[in-house]
Design a protein around this motif. Structure first.
Motif, PDB file in Angstrom:
ATOM      1  N   ALA A 143      47.651  22.930  18.251  1.00 45.60           N
ATOM      2  CA  ALA A 143      48.039  24.378  18.572  1.00 45.60           C
ATOM      3  C   ALA A 143      49.202  24.504  19.209  1.00 45.60           C
ATOM      4  O   ALA A 143      49.738  25.504  18.796  1.00 45.60           O
ATOM      5  CB  ALA A 143      46.820  25.040  19.099  1.00 45.60           C
ATOM      6  N   THR A 144      49.792  23.710  19.975  1.00 46.97           N
ATOM      7  CA  THR A 144      50.922  23.818  20.702  1.00 46.97           C
ATOM      8  C   THR A 144      52.309  22.976  20.696  1.00 46.97           C
ATOM      9  O   THR A 144      53.037  23.084  20.993  1.00 46.97           O
ATOM     10  CB  THR A 144      50.508  23.541  22.297  1.00 46.97           C
ATOM     11  OG1 THR A 144      50.239  22.109  22.509  1.00 46.97           O
ATOM     12  CG2 THR A 144      49.631  24.607  22.674  1.00 46.97           C
ATOM     13  N   LYS A 145      52.151  22.096  19.426  1.00 51.71           N
ATOM     14  CA  LYS A 145      53.050  21.264  18.858  1.00 51.71           C
ATOM     15  C   LYS A 145      53.818  21.681  17.592  1.00 51.71           C
ATOM     16  O   LYS A 145      52.729  22.264  16.766  1.00 51.71           O
ATOM     17  CB  LYS A 145      52.667  19.951  18.820  1.00 51.71           C
ATOM     18  CG  LYS A 145      52.416  19.219  20.062  1.00 51.71           C
ATOM     19  CD  LYS A 145      53.427  19.083  20.878  1.00 51.71           C
ATOM     20  CE  LYS A 145      52.967  18.121  22.379  1.00 51.71           C
ATOM     21  NZ  LYS A 145      54.221  17.908  23.000  1.00 51.71           N
ATOM     22  N   ASN A 147      55.826  24.180  20.446  1.00 52.49           N
ATOM     23  CA  ASN A 147      55.851  25.378  19.716  1.00 52.49           C
ATOM     24  C   ASN A 147      55.936  26.603  20.709  1.00 52.49           C
ATOM     25  O   ASN A 147      55.954  26.559  21.947  1.00 52.49           O
ATOM     26  CB  ASN A 147      55.190  25.574  18.368  1.00 52.49           C
ATOM     27  CG  ASN A 147      53.593  25.689  18.877  1.00 52.49           C
ATOM     28  OD1 ASN A 147      53.246  25.766  20.019  1.00 52.49           O
ATOM     29  ND2 ASN A 147      52.848  25.425  17.856  1.00 52.49           N
ATOM     30  N   ARG A 148      55.973  27.843  19.919  1.00 54.26           N
ATOM     31  CA  ARG A 148      55.796  28.998  20.765  1.00 54.26           C
ATOM     32  C   ARG A 148      54.730  28.935  21.827  1.00 54.26           C
ATOM     33  O   ARG A 148      54.569  29.704  22.925  1.00 54.26           O
ATOM     34  CB  ARG A 148      56.070  30.359  19.840  1.00 54.26           C
ATOM     35  CG  ARG A 148      56.511  31.626  20.848  1.00 54.26           C
ATOM     36  CD  ARG A 148      56.359  32.549  19.617  1.00 54.26           C
ATOM     37  NE  ARG A 148      57.449  32.432  18.762  1.00 54.26           N
ATOM     38  CZ  ARG A 148      58.798  33.053  18.990  1.00 54.26           C
ATOM     39  NH1 ARG A 148      58.886  33.898  19.943  1.00 54.26           N
ATOM     40  NH2 ARG A 148      59.815  32.846  18.160  1.00 54.26           N
ATOM     41  N   GLU A 152      60.910  20.333  29.756  1.00 59.11           N
ATOM     42  CA  GLU A 152      60.060  20.539  28.630  1.00 59.11           C
ATOM     43  C   GLU A 152      61.024  21.461  27.425  1.00 59.11           C
ATOM     44  O   GLU A 152      61.756  21.982  27.771  1.00 59.11           O
ATOM     45  CB  GLU A 152      58.993  21.204  28.648  1.00 59.11           C
ATOM     46  CG  GLU A 152      57.652  20.724  29.607  1.00 59.11           C
ATOM     47  CD  GLU A 152      56.569  21.538  29.885  1.00 59.11           C
ATOM     48  OE1 GLU A 152      55.598  21.225  28.911  1.00 59.11           O
ATOM     49  OE2 GLU A 152      56.513  22.272  30.840  1.00 59.11           O
ATOM     50  N   ALA A 153      60.859  20.713  26.230  1.00 62.30           N
ATOM     51  CA  ALA A 153      61.629  21.193  25.178  1.00 62.30           C
ATOM     52  C   ALA A 153      60.695  21.829  24.003  1.00 62.30           C
ATOM     53  O   ALA A 153      59.475  21.349  23.982  1.00 62.30           O
ATOM     54  CB  ALA A 153      62.594  20.055  24.341  1.00 62.30           C
ATOM     55  N   PHE A 154      61.151  22.722  23.438  1.00 69.39           N
ATOM     56  CA  PHE A 154      60.292  23.528  22.374  1.00 69.39           C
ATOM     57  C   PHE A 154      61.060  23.993  21.195  1.00 69.39           C
ATOM     58  O   PHE A 154      62.417  24.244  21.444  1.00 69.39           O
ATOM     59  CB  PHE A 154      59.624  24.813  22.838  1.00 69.39           C
ATOM     60  CG  PHE A 154      59.111  24.708  24.135  1.00 69.39           C
ATOM     61  CD1 PHE A 154      57.759  24.359  24.307  1.00 69.39           C
ATOM     62  CD2 PHE A 154      59.673  24.633  25.398  1.00 69.39           C
ATOM     63  CE1 PHE A 154      57.003  24.061  25.616  1.00 69.39           C
ATOM     64  CE2 PHE A 154      59.175  24.359  26.733  1.00 69.39           C
ATOM     65  CZ  PHE A 154      57.589  23.996  26.949  1.00 69.39           C
ATOM     66  N   ARG A 155      60.569  24.165  20.102  1.00 64.20           N
ATOM     67  CA  ARG A 155      60.978  24.511  18.842  1.00 64.20           C
ATOM     68  C   ARG A 155      60.293  25.832  18.717  1.00 64.20           C
ATOM     69  O   ARG A 155      59.234  26.007  18.405  1.00 64.20           O
ATOM     70  CB  ARG A 155      61.167  23.629  17.714  1.00 64.20           C
ATOM     71  CG  ARG A 155      61.704  24.263  16.336  1.00 64.20           C
ATOM     72  CD  ARG A 155      61.369  23.473  15.210  1.00 64.20           C
ATOM     73  NE  ARG A 155      62.101  24.022  14.005  1.00 64.20           N
ATOM     74  CZ  ARG A 155      61.437  23.874  12.679  1.00 64.20           C
ATOM     75  NH1 ARG A 155      60.267  23.143  12.559  1.00 64.20           N
ATOM     76  NH2 ARG A 155      62.017  24.624  11.724  1.00 64.20           N
TER      77      ARG A 155
END
Length: 301
Positions: free
Chosen positions: A144-146, A154-155, A218-221
């Motif tokens: 759910a979070t990747k 992710n968002r 931490e990095a996110f797309r």
């Protein structure tokens, strides 16, 4: 393996110790209290802590390790390598998808007697069931979070991490930074080379971003060619250094140079009155200025 009748000792290979009737060793009240505590959480790290403290009430145990799942999940005191101690390894009830069995590792300062071993086997049986639930919960949470393409958060993952950082900031008066990242001219890659090549670019950019970060970052797309990072930065100088490091990492990629890929970045430092929207809007506005100023640059809010 029937946990109520046998227990495996990792210090003596292929040796199983018969347990006495555990029902006579654990009262119904104790067992209910133990179960209620285990059922109070499904978070893996918290569950391990709860389990160790419950065991410590009944057994003279030094530590419990879930290192087969995460090397950081060790509870209790670290065992002195020069001291004499006893380690027991109990298998999980459920095998992994690859067919391998994982273990929970228990360390005692001295040899546990038959009754202690029987208690441990009984408690382990219940714990392994709850541990399986916690592992499944972790797997679903990761889904759910990747971001499925890049493996970054992710968002949803961003929102979770932001909530944690804002609590830390208020509790310890410790600020943090946000970088918003946009690929320059990415649409042209998709239009001229196709989406498969575009996806390859996104994956490589994600790798470069992750490699430029430190342990606490931490990095996110967010989707498309939008990325962001939550950083352990307290000042604009530190944030600018992080942005410079990231741009340097992108430039070092031979693969990305083939596509003439650069990045524009906007940054902002958390302020006491900020919520997620306020901080993001400031960083996003700075990103817009970076794009307007000619791309491939960094602007701070």
């Amino acid at each position: 393996m029937d946990f109520s009748t046998t227990i495996y000792d990792s210090t003596v290979h292929d040796n199983y110790y018969a347990a006495t009737d555990s029902g006579s060793l654990i009262s119904a009240t104790q067992l209910n209290a133990f179960m209620n505590q285990l059922l109070s959480t499904i978070d893996l790290a918290t569950l391990g802590s709860v389990y160790f403290h419950q065991l410590h009430q009944h057994l003279n145990i030094a530590n419990v390790s879930l290192s087969d799942y995460d090397s950081r999940l060790v509870y209790g005191k670290l065992t002195d390598t020069n001291a004499v101690h006893v380690e027991l390894s109990l298998p999980m009830c459920q095998r992994e998808a690859d067919g391998l069995t994982k273990y929970v590792y228990y360390a005692f300062d001295k040899e546990p007697g038959p009754q202690a071993r029987a208690k441990l086997a009984h408690f382990h049986q219940f714990f392994s069931q709850q541990l399986n639930h916690a592992l499944e919960f972790r797997r679903l949470k990761q889904i759910a979070t990747k971001d499925t393409l890049t493996g970054l958060g992710n968002r949803n993952g961003f929102n979770d991490s932001f909530s944690r950082l804002i609590c830390r900031a208020h509790r310890h008066e410790q600020s943090f930074g946000l970088l918003v990242i946009d690929l320059d001219n990415f649409k042209q890659i998709n239009d001229t080379r196709g989406h498969r090549e575009g996806d390859s670019v996104l994956v490589n950019v994600a790798t470069q971003i992750a490699q430029s970060l430190r342990g606490e970052d931490e990095a996110f797309r967010f989707g498309g060619d939008e990325f962001c990072c939550l950083l352990d930065c307290q000042t604009t100088t530190q944030l600018e250094a992080a942005a410079s490091r990231l741009q340097s990492q992108i430039r070092s990629s031979t693969f990305l140079r083939r596509f003439n890929v650069t990045v524009s970045l906007g940054g902002a430092i958390f302020r006491e009155q900020d919520d997620v929207n306020a901080l993001f809007d400031r960083a996003d506005s700075a990103l817009y200025k970076a794009k307007e100023s000619g791309k491939n640059t960094y602007q701070a809010a």
